[in-house]
Design a protein around this motif. Sequence first.
Motif, short mmCIF file in Angstrom:
data_model
loop_
_atom_site.label_atom_id
_atom_site.label_comp_id
_atom_site.label_asym_id
_atom_site.label_seq_id
_atom_site.Cartn_x
_atom_site.Cartn_y
_atom_site.Cartn_z
N GLU A 44 0.81 -1.21 0.00
CA GLU A 44 0.00 0.00 0.00
C GLU A 44 0.85 1.27 0.00
O GLU A 44 0.39 2.31 -0.45
CB GLU A 44 -0.91 0.04 1.24
N THR B 92 -7.61 0.27 -13.00
CA THR B 92 -8.06 0.70 -11.67
C THR B 92 -7.47 -0.15 -10.55
O THR B 92 -7.76 0.08 -9.38
CB THR B 92 -9.60 0.64 -11.56
N GLY B 177 -14.96 4.03 -5.45
CA GLY B 177 -13.97 3.86 -4.39
C GLY B 177 -13.91 5.13 -3.58
O GLY B 177 -14.44 6.15 -3.99
N THR B 178 -13.25 5.07 -2.45
CA THR B 178 -13.22 6.25 -1.59
C THR B 178 -12.17 7.25 -2.03
O THR B 178 -12.10 8.35 -1.50
CB THR B 178 -12.95 5.84 -0.13
N ARG B 179 -11.31 6.87 -2.95
CA ARG B 179 -10.40 7.82 -3.57
C ARG B 179 -10.10 7.35 -4.97
O ARG B 179 -10.61 6.34 -5.42
CB ARG B 179 -9.13 8.02 -2.73
N VAL B 183 -7.40 1.71 -4.43
CA VAL B 183 -8.57 1.53 -3.59
C VAL B 183 -9.31 0.26 -3.99
O VAL B 183 -9.40 -0.10 -5.16
CB VAL B 183 -9.47 2.78 -3.68
N ARG B 260 -16.84 -0.39 4.09
CA ARG B 260 -16.65 0.41 2.89
C ARG B 260 -17.93 1.09 2.43
O ARG B 260 -17.88 2.07 1.69
CB ARG B 260 -16.08 -0.46 1.76
#
Lengths: 158, 290
Positions: A44, B92, B177-179, B183, B260
């Motif tokens: 990440e 993505t 997605g959150t960003r 993600v 989420r």
Amino acid sequence: MRVELTVNGRRRRADDVWEGESLLFLLRERLGLPGSKNACEQGECGSCTVYLDDVPVCACLVAAGQAQDREVRTVEGLADGDALDPVQAAFVEAGAVQCGFCTPGLVVATHDLLDRVPRPSDPEIREALAGNLCRCTGYEKILDAVRLAAATRANGRR
Amino acid sequence: MDFLRPATLAEALSIKAQRPEAVPIAGGTDVMVELNFDHRRPAALLDLTRIAELREWEAVDGSVRLGANVPYARVIDELGDRLPGLAMASRTVGSPQIRNRGTVGGNLGAASPAGDTHPVLLAAGATVEAASARGTRLIPATEFYLGVKRNALAPDELITAVHVPATGAPQQFAKVGTRNAMVIAVCSFALALHPARQRVGAAVGSAAPTPRRASAAEDFLSGELTATGRWDSPEPLPDPVVRRFGELVAEAASPIDDVRGSAAYRKHALSVLARRALGWAWRDYSGKVA
């Protein structure tokens, strides 16, 4: 098990490597190359980014045994002796370094970006660095550093 | 733990027959996380990265046979024209570092309900090629996903490739997605137009225990397009048709509330994604036919 690979141009060997161990652990703990940082261990944060056969990867997600007979280039291998790579110099000059933990991964990711795209647009820079997290610079100076490194390379001062 | 490094597929299949508990590893983007966090301690790792044939793709009979170890980065760079939906979904996935290593084969092996490529494979009508020492079989994507992180592979089988119909027709993939980057999907949607068969493929991700086709939505829209002659003369789609398509896509999902997003949000978002994806694909199709 024994793992033999080429790291920064030198043939290296590590013995007693645990079979579930990552390339990152091998580099840091067995070969004495602490430049690649160990942070999230799940791909990440990008702090452990290295080239594996010229492709940037998260060293924490490569099994050490998968690097057998392959070529790894770490942040330590980007400088030419005492002469910094233009990307490294630009990070210093732009002040894109605070605690410095994310810096090696960002330098390798930027180095790769500029090899592929010599004059990247801001969106291209942001996409290329999307896998590298920094918790203190706020990224603006990092973006400045990438632009500066691109300009330096374009002027042939590398 | 053993680290097994077969040089050929035959060798890998022979190992897997003798040691079905061996965990295959290619890009490592899922397996290494489990090892690093000590969530899993398999008896053996079966490294597939030395097997050259798994790293190749080839065009076969109107499909692309995509080797299980072709990373997302190469799907994006080399297959955007033939497999547009799969390339879109691959863009993505994670970061450049992850896309350089992660593979569609690994996405299938992990069979996470949130895997980005699954809805595309369902909408496009892909088949999974699984091999064992007993032989090779093709599993339609619609029969591959059995439950959360469970797939139809037998213990002695390895995923060798996925066969995806190549197309010049529009496909779309959309993800919430959150960003913008790095993600996991809150929900995702894939659409594929199949003008030659006058059919539409549609599937949802991250909104049910498995990736899932939206069959009622597919039937409804395919029927509308055929009945109104729009495949041959792609007039703009009436709003009620687009809206109904979105509703049927949302109805295909059975999402949960989790960190989420809520189930209600996911259903709403899927109807929006479906309407948008259809709008983009239809505009694209109208441009191609006109």
